[in-house]
Design a protein around this motif. Structure first.
Motif, PDB file in Angstrom:
ATOM      1  N   HIS A 179      -2.165  13.648  -2.406  1.00 22.01           N
ATOM      2  CA  HIS A 179      -2.509  12.534  -1.531  1.00 22.01           C
ATOM      3  C   HIS A 179      -1.850  12.661  -0.166  1.00 22.01           C
ATOM      4  O   HIS A 179      -1.564  11.666   0.495  1.00 22.01           O
ATOM      5  CB  HIS A 179      -2.142  11.196  -2.192  1.00 22.01           C
ATOM      6  CG  HIS A 179      -3.122  10.781  -3.232  1.00 22.01           C
ATOM      7  ND1 HIS A 179      -3.017   9.617  -3.939  1.00 22.01           N
ATOM      8  CD2 HIS A 179      -4.253  11.373  -3.696  1.00 22.01           C
ATOM      9  CE1 HIS A 179      -4.027   9.505  -4.780  1.00 22.01           C
ATOM     10  NE2 HIS A 179      -4.787  10.570  -4.648  1.00 22.01           N
ATOM     11  N   TYR A 186      -4.214   2.835  -0.279  1.00 24.44           N
ATOM     12  CA  TYR A 186      -3.378   3.906   0.260  1.00 24.44           C
ATOM     13  C   TYR A 186      -2.381   3.340   1.264  1.00 24.44           C
ATOM     14  O   TYR A 186      -2.702   2.429   2.031  1.00 24.44           O
ATOM     15  CB  TYR A 186      -4.238   4.960   0.958  1.00 24.44           C
ATOM     16  CG  TYR A 186      -5.133   5.727   0.020  1.00 24.44           C
ATOM     17  CD1 TYR A 186      -4.637   6.769  -0.745  1.00 24.44           C
ATOM     18  CD2 TYR A 186      -6.478   5.400  -0.108  1.00 24.44           C
ATOM     19  CE1 TYR A 186      -5.452   7.475  -1.611  1.00 24.44           C
ATOM     20  CE2 TYR A 186      -7.299   6.099  -0.969  1.00 24.44           C
ATOM     21  CZ  TYR A 186      -6.786   7.135  -1.717  1.00 24.44           C
ATOM     22  OH  TYR A 186      -7.599   7.823  -2.572  1.00 24.44           O
ATOM     23  N   CYS A 197      -0.117   5.706  -3.407  1.00 25.51           N
ATOM     24  CA  CYS A 197      -1.443   5.154  -3.663  1.00 25.51           C
ATOM     25  C   CYS A 197      -1.408   4.359  -4.959  1.00 25.51           C
ATOM     26  O   CYS A 197      -0.718   4.736  -5.905  1.00 25.51           O
ATOM     27  CB  CYS A 197      -2.463   6.283  -3.789  1.00 25.51           C
ATOM     28  SG  CYS A 197      -4.121   5.730  -4.239  1.00 25.51           S
TER      29      CYS A 197
END
Length: 196
Positions: A94, A165, A99
């Motif tokens: 990521h 996020y 997240c």
């Protein structure tokens, strides 16, 4: 997606945003992510929060990524992902962002991976136990534990997940297996797009 265009309105959107904004007041990353996860679990069960119609349409050939909100104050991004039957991701990271991911509809197979070592641009991973995320379940990733795959294993039904996020995730590193070296992967950077 044209970012000058407002994000889609949907029933209960402000309830979801208020919960996430409050969770971001936590003192540290782990507390923040744990609170956002609770908010997302509650939102999935809340009948007053209904995702916009666009997220119910799969895209042929790949899972769909649709940004349904971006916070101008806190910088976080909410992405709804639509998974057609059998659609999934390769092993990926990521890009150093935390997240929180929740299953809104259907179910997903989630396989976390542990990075064992790095040799130049080669990475060795070991899969951990596969998890089955059903509607209402949520989990989180906090770097450096950010490597996983996601897949809709249902042969007929779509799945929908919502991802919060830390900030807009514009790229991700994808890890492709190297045939001649078991559990070794080559890393490639991919820019992430959005679907209409």
């Amino acid at each position: 997606m044209d970012f000058a265009t407002p994000h889609p309105e949907f029933a209960g959107r402000q309830r979801l945003l208020d919960g996430i904004d409050a969770a971001l007041q936590s003192a540290d990353t782990h507390s923040t992510v744990t609170q956002v996860q609770r908010v997302l679990e509650q939102a999935i069960k809340d009948p007053q929060i209904v995702l916009p119609a666009c997220v119910h349409a799969p895209v042929h050939g790949h899972y769909a990524r649709r940004e349904i909100y971006r916070s101008p104050t806190h910088g976080y991004s909410i992405i709804a992902m639509t998974w057609g039957p059998g659609q999934g991701t390769p092993l990926h990271d990521h890009d150093g962002l935390w997240c929180v991911e929740g299953v809104w509809q259907g179910s997903l197979e989630i396989t976390p991976y542990q990075m064992l070592e790095r040799d130049g641009e080669r990475y060795r991973f070991a899969p951990r136990d596969c998890l089955r995320g059903c509607k209402g379940s949520a989990g989180h990733l906090i770097p450096p534990d950010e490597f996983h795959t996601l897949r809709n294993s249902d042969a007929e039904q779509i799945a929908i997940s919502v991802h919060v996020y830390q900030r807009v995730m514009e790229r991700s590193h994808v890890f492709q297996p190297i045939d001649e070296a078991p559990r070794w992967y080559a890393r490639e950077c991919r820019e992430l797009g959005l679907d209409a």
